[in-house]
Design a protein around this motif. Structure first.
Motif: not given
Length: 168
Positions: A42, A44, A69, A82, A114, A116, A152-153, A156
């Motif tokens: 993923g 950001m 993601g 990514a 996962d 990130e 997951p967000v 992160a």
């Protein structure tokens, strides 16, 4: 053995290891391909004090807010996966990804390892390129994020705020 006979041969299959607590598998001791952990990535995307998020429409985490993601495809580096996911989902082209964290996500009936990333260098304007999966893209201030956030967000963001690189 003391009577001279040989000890029974040990089978080191998945069931034996599972019974001994060395491998955790679902009840019954077998794991299908669908149950095996997958690798997800993923990104950001930050612009000033804002973060790009979209409301997920289907699949795991439907109704929650997440960023770009998806899965790592065979032969891709994590960074390639990514960057590809960002372009596929938003049309943005990212440059200079930085690792944010690694999480062991067991939620929504799935299991992901996962990874990130953070990107502050990208070009383009976000467009919904998968309307069957995403409602819209919007920029949200870091101190006023929508709810609920995709797990997951959330993990992160905790890493972003604390500097913790691994979320077991």
């Amino acid at each position: 053995m003391s009577d001279g006979s040989e000890p029974p041969r040990r089978r080191w299959g998945r069931r034996t290891l599972w019974r001994e607590g060395r491998v955790r598998t679902p009840p019954g001791g077998s794991m299908t391909v669908a149950e095996r952990p997958k690798v997800g990535v993923g990104v950001m995307l930050l612009r000033g004090s804002g973060m790009l998020l979209g409301k997920r429409l289907r699949s795991h985490g439907a109704g929650s807010y997440g960023w770009c993601g998806g899965h790592v495809e065979f032969g891709e580096t994590l960074e390639e996966a990514a960057a590809r996911e960002v372009t596929e989902e938003s049309g943005l082209k990212v440059h200079g990804l930085r690792l944010l964290c690694v999480s062991n996500v067991r939620e929504y009936g799935r299991h992901y390892i996962d990874i990130e990333f953070i990107a502050e260098d990208f070009e383009g304007t976000p467009v919904v390129r998968e309307p069957d999966r995403l409602e819209s893209w919007d920029w949200y201030p870091l101190d006023a994020l929508p709810s609920p956030l995709f797990l997951p967000v959330r993990l992160a963001l905790d890493s972003y705020r604390t500097g913790q690189m691994y979320n077991p």
